[in-house]
Design a protein around this motif. Structure first.
Motif, PDB file in Angstrom:
ATOM      1  N   ARG A   1       1.147  -0.960  -0.081  1.00  0.00           N
ATOM      2  CA  ARG A   1       0.160  -0.443   0.278  1.00  0.00           C
ATOM      3  C   ARG A   1       0.879   1.222   0.055  1.00  0.00           C
ATOM      4  NH1 ARG A   1      -2.543  -3.003  -1.789  1.00  0.00           N
ATOM      5  NH2 ARG A   1      -4.892  -3.870  -1.361  1.00  0.00           N
ATOM      6  N   ASN A   2       0.637   1.990  -1.248  1.00  0.00           N
ATOM      7  CA  ASN A   2       1.412   3.473  -1.281  1.00  0.00           C
ATOM      8  C   ASN A   2       2.884   3.058  -0.956  1.00  0.00           C
ATOM      9  OD1 ASN A   2      -2.027   3.785   0.832  1.00  0.00           O
ATOM     10  ND2 ASN A   2      -1.583   4.324  -1.396  1.00  0.00           N
ATOM     11  N   LEU A   3       3.710   2.346  -1.857  1.00  0.00           N
ATOM     12  CA  LEU A   3       4.867   1.968  -1.350  1.00  0.00           C
ATOM     13  C   LEU A   3       5.985   3.053  -2.248  1.00  0.00           C
ATOM     14  CD1 LEU A   3       7.170   0.436   0.365  1.00  0.00           C
ATOM     15  CD2 LEU A   3       7.124  -0.831  -2.073  1.00  0.00           C
ATOM     16  N   THR A   4       6.318   4.095  -1.200  1.00  0.00           N
ATOM     17  CA  THR A   4       7.139   5.254  -2.013  1.00  0.00           C
ATOM     18  C   THR A   4       8.680   4.714  -1.767  1.00  0.00           C
ATOM     19  OG1 THR A   4       5.276   6.773  -2.234  1.00  0.00           O
ATOM     20  CG2 THR A   4       7.655   6.978  -2.754  1.00  0.00           C
ATOM     21  N   VAL A   5       9.521   5.042  -2.440  1.00  0.00           N
ATOM     22  CA  VAL A   5      11.036   4.697  -1.944  1.00  0.00           C
ATOM     23  C   VAL A   5      12.165   5.617  -2.914  1.00  0.00           C
ATOM     24  CG1 VAL A   5      12.869   3.463  -2.273  1.00  0.00           C
ATOM     25  CG2 VAL A   5      10.899   1.915  -1.306  1.00  0.00           C
TER      26      VAL A   5
ATOM     27  N   LEU B   1       6.525   5.803   9.870  1.00  0.00           N
ATOM     28  CA  LEU B   1       7.144   6.066   8.749  1.00  0.00           C
ATOM     29  C   LEU B   1       6.435   7.466   8.025  1.00  0.00           C
ATOM     30  CD1 LEU B   1       7.189   3.040   6.284  1.00  0.00           C
ATOM     31  CD2 LEU B   1       9.091   3.318   8.016  1.00  0.00           C
ATOM     32  N   THR B   2       7.550   8.294   7.807  1.00  0.00           N
ATOM     33  CA  THR B   2       7.457   9.876   7.596  1.00  0.00           C
ATOM     34  C   THR B   2       7.258   9.642   6.236  1.00  0.00           C
ATOM     35  OG1 THR B   2       9.906  10.240   6.928  1.00  0.00           O
ATOM     36  CG2 THR B   2       9.084  10.580   9.042  1.00  0.00           C
ATOM     37  N   GLU B   3       5.679  11.222   5.910  1.00  0.00           N
ATOM     38  CA  GLU B   3       6.186  11.461   4.497  1.00  0.00           C
ATOM     39  C   GLU B   3       6.675  12.458   3.839  1.00  0.00           C
ATOM     40  OE1 GLU B   3       3.260   8.721   3.275  1.00  0.00           O
ATOM     41  OE2 GLU B   3       3.079   8.587   5.023  1.00  0.00           O
ATOM     42  N   PHE B   4       7.730  12.948   4.362  1.00  0.00           N
ATOM     43  CA  PHE B   4       8.224  14.099   3.510  1.00  0.00           C
ATOM     44  C   PHE B   4       9.866  13.498   2.564  1.00  0.00           C
ATOM     45  CE2 PHE B   4       8.758  14.191   8.514  1.00  0.00           C
ATOM     46  CZ  PHE B   4      10.204  13.683   8.048  1.00  0.00           C
ATOM     47  N   ALA B   5      10.547  13.543   1.373  1.00  0.00           N
ATOM     48  CA  ALA B   5      11.358  13.452   1.510  1.00  0.00           C
ATOM     49  C   ALA B   5      12.689  12.998   2.030  1.00  0.00           C
ATOM     50  CB  ALA B   5      12.092  13.641  -0.441  1.00  0.00           C
ATOM     51  N   PRO B   6      13.624  12.026   2.622  1.00  0.00           N
ATOM     52  CA  PRO B   6      14.825  11.916   3.482  1.00  0.00           C
ATOM     53  C   PRO B   6      15.606  12.923   2.737  1.00  0.00           C
ATOM     54  CG  PRO B   6      13.542   9.910   3.223  1.00  0.00           C
ATOM     55  CD  PRO B   6      13.097  10.495   1.633  1.00  0.00           C
TER      56      PRO B   6
ATOM     57  N   ILE C   1       4.723  -1.453 -15.763  1.00  0.00           N
ATOM     58  CA  ILE C   1       5.222   0.116 -14.400  1.00  0.00           C
ATOM     59  C   ILE C   1       6.549   0.770 -15.579  1.00  0.00           C
ATOM     60  CG2 ILE C   1       7.343  -1.800 -14.377  1.00  0.00           C
ATOM     61  CD1 ILE C   1       7.642  -0.540 -11.359  1.00  0.00           C
ATOM     62  N   TYR C   2       6.084   2.196 -15.520  1.00  0.00           N
ATOM     63  CA  TYR C   2       6.914   2.948 -15.692  1.00  0.00           C
ATOM     64  C   TYR C   2       7.378   4.494 -15.148  1.00  0.00           C
ATOM     65  CZ  TYR C   2       7.597   6.856 -19.293  1.00  0.00           C
ATOM     66  OH  TYR C   2       8.452   7.636 -20.054  1.00  0.00           O
ATOM     67  N   ASP C   3       8.515   4.538 -14.899  1.00  0.00           N
ATOM     68  CA  ASP C   3       8.683   5.996 -14.285  1.00  0.00           C
ATOM     69  C   ASP C   3       8.739   5.388 -13.052  1.00  0.00           C
ATOM     70  OD1 ASP C   3      10.265   7.536 -13.348  1.00  0.00           O
ATOM     71  OD2 ASP C   3       9.141   9.461 -14.151  1.00  0.00           O
ATOM     72  N   GLY C   4       8.985   4.728 -12.205  1.00  0.00           N
ATOM     73  CA  GLY C   4       8.121   4.290 -11.297  1.00  0.00           C
ATOM     74  C   GLY C   4       6.770   4.119  -9.980  1.00  0.00           C
ATOM     75  N   ARG C   5       6.475   4.403 -11.049  1.00  0.00           N
ATOM     76  CA  ARG C   5       4.536   4.131 -10.747  1.00  0.00           C
ATOM     77  C   ARG C   5       3.860   2.848 -12.059  1.00  0.00           C
ATOM     78  NH1 ARG C   5       2.519   8.906  -8.962  1.00  0.00           N
ATOM     79  NH2 ARG C   5       0.100   8.315  -9.130  1.00  0.00           N
TER      80      ARG C   5
ATOM     81  N   VAL D   1      16.984  12.767  -4.024  1.00  0.00           N
ATOM     82  CA  VAL D   1      16.275  13.402  -5.223  1.00  0.00           C
ATOM     83  C   VAL D   1      15.586  12.984  -6.202  1.00  0.00           C
ATOM     84  CG1 VAL D   1      18.766  13.397  -5.041  1.00  0.00           C
ATOM     85  CG2 VAL D   1      18.189  11.460  -6.270  1.00  0.00           C
ATOM     86  N   LYS D   2      15.018  11.858  -5.963  1.00  0.00           N
ATOM     87  CA  LYS D   2      14.053  10.770  -6.817  1.00  0.00           C
ATOM     88  C   LYS D   2      13.350   9.969  -5.922  1.00  0.00           C
ATOM     89  CE  LYS D   2      13.074   9.175 -11.510  1.00  0.00           C
ATOM     90  NZ  LYS D   2      13.393   8.323 -12.847  1.00  0.00           N
ATOM     91  N   LYS D   3      12.263  10.071  -6.480  1.00  0.00           N
ATOM     92  CA  LYS D   3      11.587   8.466  -5.833  1.00  0.00           C
ATOM     93  C   LYS D   3      11.341   7.964  -6.979  1.00  0.00           C
ATOM     94  CE  LYS D   3       6.893  11.162  -3.994  1.00  0.00           C
ATOM     95  NZ  LYS D   3       5.657  11.566  -3.752  1.00  0.00           N
ATOM     96  N   VAL D   4      11.933   7.086  -6.345  1.00  0.00           N
ATOM     97  CA  VAL D   4      12.104   5.555  -8.063  1.00  0.00           C
ATOM     98  C   VAL D   4      10.725   5.009  -7.489  1.00  0.00           C
ATOM     99  CG1 VAL D   4      15.021   5.458  -7.878  1.00  0.00           C
ATOM    100  CG2 VAL D   4      13.440   4.408  -6.190  1.00  0.00           C
TER     101      VAL D   4
END
Length: 557
Positions: free
Chosen positions: A269-273, A292-297, A506-510, A301-304
Motif C-alpha cells: 500500500r502506497n509504497l514509496t522509495v 514512517l515519515t511522508e516527507f522526502a528523506p 511499471i513506468y518511471d516508478g509508478r 533526489v527522486k522517487k524511484v
C-alpha cells in the motif's frame, strides 16, 4: 535442415570466420569437441544450443580469451592464433557481452575511447568518428550523454559502436535481446541489417528461437559441446530447431487453468522509495500512521517507487512489465527487505512486515530468485553445497539448532542437482564452473525447496535454454497450484503473458496500466512499457482515461 553440412560457399573469399576441429578441455570436462563453424561475410550467423553446450567457451576462444587445445581459426582465409582479446580485436573481431561493460559515470565518448585513445584521440577526432559510425549504421548515438542516463537499448548500441570504433568486421553478440522489449528488438535487428549491408558479419547467440529464425541467415546448433547440425531459417521451424538443440519440442509458458483464490498473501500500500537519502522512521513529535515519515528523506533526489499499491493472492502470479530501470529493482529490494520503504506498508499473510529485516522475511516464507544471479544469488568461487545454504542459513536442512549442518546441506544439494537437472560433475565444484542456465536451476531449486508462501521471481529464465525454461516454468506452475503467490518480473514478454494471472505495467516508478494476459499481445504490452498507454489495456485499443476498469492507483493520478 541439415545435421551435418555447412552452408554452401561460392568462394573462399566469402568466408569471414572459419573454426575447424575446435576442442577445449578443462579438468573433468570437455567443453568443446571437434566444433566446426563457418561464418560468411555480410551475414548474421546464429549460434544456438542449450546451457552448457559450449557456446560461451567457443566464443571466448574466437575472442582470444582462451586458447583451444586442438583445431584451427581462420580469419578472411588466413590461419591465426590469438593470445588475448587484443589480438582478436586487431584482426577485426569484436564482442558485445551479455552483461554490458560500460562505466556509468563516464560519457558515451569516454566509454568508447577508453583503452583505444591512440586510434582517434579523445576529443574532436573521436567525436567525429563516433558520429560517422552512428550515422552509417543508424545507431543514433549521442557522444556527450552520461551512460547512467541511457536506457538498456541505448547502452547496447553504445557497446556495438565501441567494437565498431575499434575496427571490428565480425561482431559477436551474446544474448543481445535478453533485456529488450519488442520495439527495441526490432530496432536492433534493423541495426544488424545495416551492418550486414556494409559487409560486416554478426555471430548472434540467443535462446529465443523465434528471433533467431527472423534475423539469421545461417544457424549452427551445438549440443553437449559439439556441432550437431546447421539450418537455413526459411526451411526450419522453431520446433525443429528446439528438437535439434535439446531433443525435445519447444516449451510454452502458457498456463491453462486459473488457481487464483480470494486469500491475500501480499498487500502493498502506497509504497514509496527515494533514490538516495537516509530512511527516516518518523519523529517523536510527528510520527506517520505507519511509523514512517511522508516527507522526502534528506539527500533524496527522486522517487524511484512512487505510491505503488497492489495485492497478490494465494495461487496467483502477478506479472510486472517494464523497461529495466523503471523501479523494478527497488520494488524487489523493498519486498525482500534489502531497502526500506520511505513511506507506505507491506503486509505478508496479514502481518505488517515493513520494518522486518530480510532474514525474518525469508524465514517466514518469502522466496527470492534474484535478477542478477552472479551479484545477488551465488558465491561464484564457493562449492555448490555452500551456495545451497545462501539465504537459508538458519533453516533445515542447512542448520541444526544454532549450528550449521554441512552434511544436511550436502545431501539436499545432491537432491536438487538430481531433481532440477543441474548438470555438474559434483556438488564440490564451484558455482562459477557451471553454465548460466545450470546456475539458475540451482537457485530455483534452492528457493523452491523451502516451500515459500510468496516467491519474488526476477527474470527466472533469463539466459537459459528451452529445456531449462520448461523445467522452471513447470516448477512455478506446480507451486502456484499449491497456493504459492508469485511476483514475476521478466523482460520476456511471452513469459510474462503466458505465466501471469494479472499483469501490471511499471513506468518511471509508478504502476501506470494493467492488462488481461488472455488477450494482450507482446507488441501492445511493449508499447505500454514505453509510457505510451495507461489505465486498463484492451486488445487493439487503449481504454480512455477514467475508464471504469482503471485501478485505484490509476484513478489517483
Amino acid at each position: 535442415m541439415d545435421a551435418s553440412s555447412s552452408p554452401p560457399l561460392t568462394a573462399q573469399s566469402t568466408v569471414a570466420v572459419e573454426l575447424a576441429g575446435i576442442t577445449k578441455r578443462f579438468p573433468g570436462v570437455v567443453a568443446n569437441h571437434d566444433i566446426h563453424l563457418t561464418v560468411r561475410k555480410g551475414t548474421v550467423h546464429a549460434l544456438v544450443g542449450e546451457n552448457g553446450a559450449g557456446k560461451s567457451t567457443l566464443m571466448k576462444i574466437l575472442y582470444g580469451m582462451q586458447k583451444p587445445d586442438e583445431g584451427t581459426i581462420q580469419i578472411d582465409g588466413e590461419q591465426v592464433s590469438f593470445s588475448s582479446p587484443a589480438d582478436a580485436i586487431a584482426r577485426g573481431i569484436g564482442m558485445v557481452h551479455q552483461h554490458f561493460m560500460l562505466a556509468d559515470n563516464l560519457t558515451v565518448l569516454e566509454n568508447v575511447v577508453l583503452g583505444s585513445e591512440k586510434l582517434h584521440g579523445i576529443g574532436g577526432g573521436a567525436r567525429k568518428r563516433i558520429k560517422e559510425i552512428s550515422d552509417r549504421y543508424g545507431l543514433g548515438i549521442r557522444p556527450d550523454v552520461l551512460v547512467e542516463d541511457l536506457g538498456v537499448a541505448d547502452r547496447q548500441r553504445v557497446e556495438i559502436l565501441k567494437v565498431l570504433f575499434r575496427g571490428a568486421r565480425t561482431l559477436i553478440l551474446d544474448e543481445p535481446t535478453a533485456v529488450l522489449v519488442p520495439q527495441e528488438v526490432d530496432a536492433l535487428f534493423d541495426n544488424l541489417r545495416e551492418l550486414k549491408s556494409e559487409g560486416l558479419s554478426v555471430i548472434f547467440i540467443s535462446h529465443k528461437l523465434g528471433e533467431v529464425l527472423s534475423v539469421a541467415d545461417d544457424i549452427t546448433v551445438i549440443r553437449r559441446g559439439t556441432t550437431v547440425g546447421t539450418a537455413i531459417p526459411s526451411q526450419t521451424t522453431p520446433r525443429q530447431l528446439a528438437e535439434l538443440m535439446v531433443g525435445s519440442e519447444l516449451p510454452t509458458p502458457e498456463t491453462a487453468e486459473s488457481t487464483v483464490t480470494d486469500r491475500s498473501v501480499v498487500e502493498v500500500r502506497n509504497l514509496t522509495v527515494y533514490a538516495r537519502g537516509a530512511v527516516s522512521m518518523g519523529t517523536e513529535e510527528e510520527p506517520s500512521a505507519e511509523g514512517l515519515t511522508e516527507f522526502a528523506p534528506a539527500g533524496a533526489v527522486k522517487k524511484v517507487l512512487d505510491d505503488v499499491s497492489f495485492t497478490i493472492h494465494a495461487g496467483e502470479v502477478m506479472g510486472i512489465a517494464g523497461v529495466e530501470g523503471n523501479g523494478q529493482t527497488e520494488l524487489i529490494d523493498a519486498l525482500i527487505g534489502t531497502k526500506h520503504a520511505d513511506s507506505g506498508s507491506i503486509a505478508f499473510l496479514g502481518e505488517d512486515i515493513t520494518p522486518w529485516p530480510t532474514r525474518k522475511r525469508r524465514e517466514s516464507g518469502v522466496g527470492y530468485i534474484p535478477e542478477d544471479r552472479h551479484r545477488q544469488g551465488l558465491l561464484l568461487e564457493s562449492p555448490l553445497w555452500e551456495n545451497r545454504i545462501l539465504g537459508h542459513v538458519t533453516e533445515k536442512p542447512n542448520a541444526k539448532g544454532f549450528w550449521l549442518n554441512p552434511k544436511g546441506a550436502q545431501a539436499d544439494t545432491r537432491r536438487i542437482v538430481e531433481e532440477y537437472d543441474v548438470r555438474t560433475p559434483g556438488i564440490d565444484v564451484t558455482a562459477a564452473s557451471l553454465s548460466g542456465g545450470n546456475q539458475q536451476k540451482l537457485i530455483v531449486g534452492r528457493e523452491m525447496s523451502h516451500d515459500p508462501k510468496f516467491l519474488i521471481a526476477a527474470h527466472p529464465t533469463r539466459g537459459v535454454d528451452v529445456g531449462a525454461q520448461a523445467q522452471i516454468w513447470d516448477r512455478i506452475r506446480e507451486a502456484r497450484r499449491e497456493g504459492l503467490a508469485v511476483l514475476l518480473i521478466s523482460a520476456d514478454l511471452d513469459e510474462l503473458i503466458g505465466l501471469s494471472d494479472t499483469l501490471r505495467v511499471i513506468y518511471d516508478g509508478r504502476l501506470v496500466a494493467d492488462a488481461d494476459p488472455a488477450s494482450i499481445t507482446p507488441e501492445e504490452l511493449g508499447s505500454a512499457m514505453t509510457g505510451a498507454a495507461s489505465g486498463h489495456l484492451e486488445h487493439e485499443e487503449t481504454a480512455p482515461e477514467g475508464d471504469d476498469n482503471a485501478g485505484p492507483e490509476d484513478e489517483a493520478r
